[in-house]
Design an enzyme around this catalytic site. Structure first.
Site, short mmCIF file in Angstrom:
data_model
loop_
_atom_site.label_atom_id
_atom_site.label_comp_id
_atom_site.label_asym_id
_atom_site.label_seq_id
_atom_site.Cartn_x
_atom_site.Cartn_y
_atom_site.Cartn_z
N GLY A 81 34.31 37.95 36.65
CA GLY A 81 33.12 38.78 36.84
C GLY A 81 32.37 38.36 38.09
N GLY A 82 31.32 37.55 37.90
CA GLY A 82 30.43 37.15 39.00
C GLY A 82 31.15 36.66 40.25
N ASN A 105 36.24 42.12 37.68
CA ASN A 105 35.44 43.07 36.90
C ASN A 105 34.05 43.09 37.54
OD1 ASN A 105 33.95 44.48 35.04
ND2 ASN A 105 34.14 42.95 33.39
N TRP A 106 33.79 44.14 38.30
CA TRP A 106 32.54 44.17 39.07
C TRP A 106 31.34 44.57 38.22
CZ3 TRP A 106 34.23 46.77 44.38
CH2 TRP A 106 35.15 45.92 45.00
N GLU A 119 38.42 36.34 26.52
CA GLU A 119 37.15 36.01 27.16
C GLU A 119 36.16 35.55 26.09
OE1 GLU A 119 36.62 38.30 31.08
OE2 GLU A 119 36.00 39.63 29.48
N GLU A 166 30.95 43.08 26.45
CA GLU A 166 29.68 43.79 26.69
C GLU A 166 29.74 45.19 26.11
OE1 GLU A 166 29.60 42.96 30.89
OE2 GLU A 166 29.33 40.83 30.40
P1 PGA Z 1 32.07 36.14 34.45
O1 PGA Z 1 32.50 37.48 33.68
O2 PGA Z 1 33.23 35.71 35.28
O3 PGA Z 1 30.87 36.52 35.27
O4 PGA Z 1 31.75 35.12 33.40
C1 PGA Z 1 33.81 37.67 33.22
C2 PGA Z 1 33.92 38.98 32.49
O5 PGA Z 1 33.01 39.33 31.73
O6 PGA Z 1 34.93 39.72 32.64
#
Ligand code: PGA
Length: 249
Positions: free
Chosen positions: A233-234, A9-10, A166, A96
């Site tokens: 994500g990151g 997930n960019w 998550e 988010e």
């Molecule tokens: P993260 O994000 O790996 O940066 O914690 C995961 C996500 O929100 O899908």
């Protein structure tokens, strides 16, 4: 046997040039047997990224969409528009989107329904906040997010549903749920799907874990029997790190 999915997930990162460079690198990665890889760049990068990955096994996802077909919805993107860019997977109800953009379970349900009806794979996100975990109501929260997110969605459509657990307190914070805590929630989600649908559908459902997944913790998370992949994500923004995640041991 459920395949593993490693999904990137960019979020709101990378311009077209950067997104193309990263997706080109990922298209060349050797994906081990029994694993699926999906990347979800921003909307403006979808088309150029698809050109980079279309001859590879990497699938194209996006991070959101709007459930109406067309019309006066300034700033929104429809499912047909996404189809035309090569998108096969849609992330829906990310925390988010819920926290910053006010998405409710009701809206998320409309999006999941439309995405599945239109033939996409929907990645429905759920997870509790830190406060909710401290009050020990995480199971109730996740149950509500999933049962309301799946209202009036028939069982045969669940073939294309993925759930991503998550915990909000683990996203972008460097704090990961312990493999044991994540496994407990994944088992709870599977039992919920069994209650709402059937044992067979529950057994076949892919449930991903997300929240500070890195190359350092991926092996122990994926070793858990009910964790079927990661929504990353990151750590999905760097080719070498995401490659290590895809090639977890
Ligand atoms: P993260 O994000 O790996 O940066 O914690 C995961 C996500 O929100 O899908």
């Amino acid at each position: 046997m459920r395949p593993y999915m490693l999904a990137g997930n960019w979020k709101m990162n990378m311009n077209v040039t950067e997104a193309c460079a990263l997706s080109r690198a990922l298209a060349a990665v050797k994906i081990p047997e029994g694993r699926q890889v999906m990347i979800a760049p921003s909307f403006v990068c979808l088309n150029p990224v698809f050109s980079e990955i279309k001859n590879s096994a990497v699938k194209l996802g996006c991070q959101n969409f709007y459930h109406e077909e067309k019309g006066a919805f300034t700033g929104e993107i429809s499912s047909d528009m996404l189809k035309s860019t090569g998108v096969s997977h849609i992330i829906i109800g990310h925390s988010e989107r819920r926290a910053i953009f006010g998405e409710t379970n009701e809206l998320i349900n409309k999006k999941v329904k439309k995405a599945l009806e239109k033939g996409f794979t929907a990645v429905l996100c759920c997870g509790e906040t830190l406060q909710e975990r401290e009050k020990n109501i995480q199971n109730n929260i996740v149950e509500q997010q999933i049962s309301e997110g799946l209202v009036q969605i028939p069982e045969n459509m669940l073939e294309r549903l993925i759930i991503a657990y998550e915990p909000v307190w683990a996203i972008g914070t460097g704090k990961t749920a312990s493999p044991g805590d994540a496994e407990a929630m994944h088992l709870f989600i599977r039992s919920l799907i069994e209650k709402l649908y059937s044992k067979k559908t529950a057994a076949e459902l892919q449930i991903l874990y997300g929240g500070s997944v890195t190359e350092k913790n991926v092996d122990e998370l994926m070793a858990m029997p009910d964790i079927d992949g990661g929504l990353v994500g990151g750590a999905s923004l760097k080719a070498d790190i995401f490659t290590r995640i895809i090639q977890f041991k």
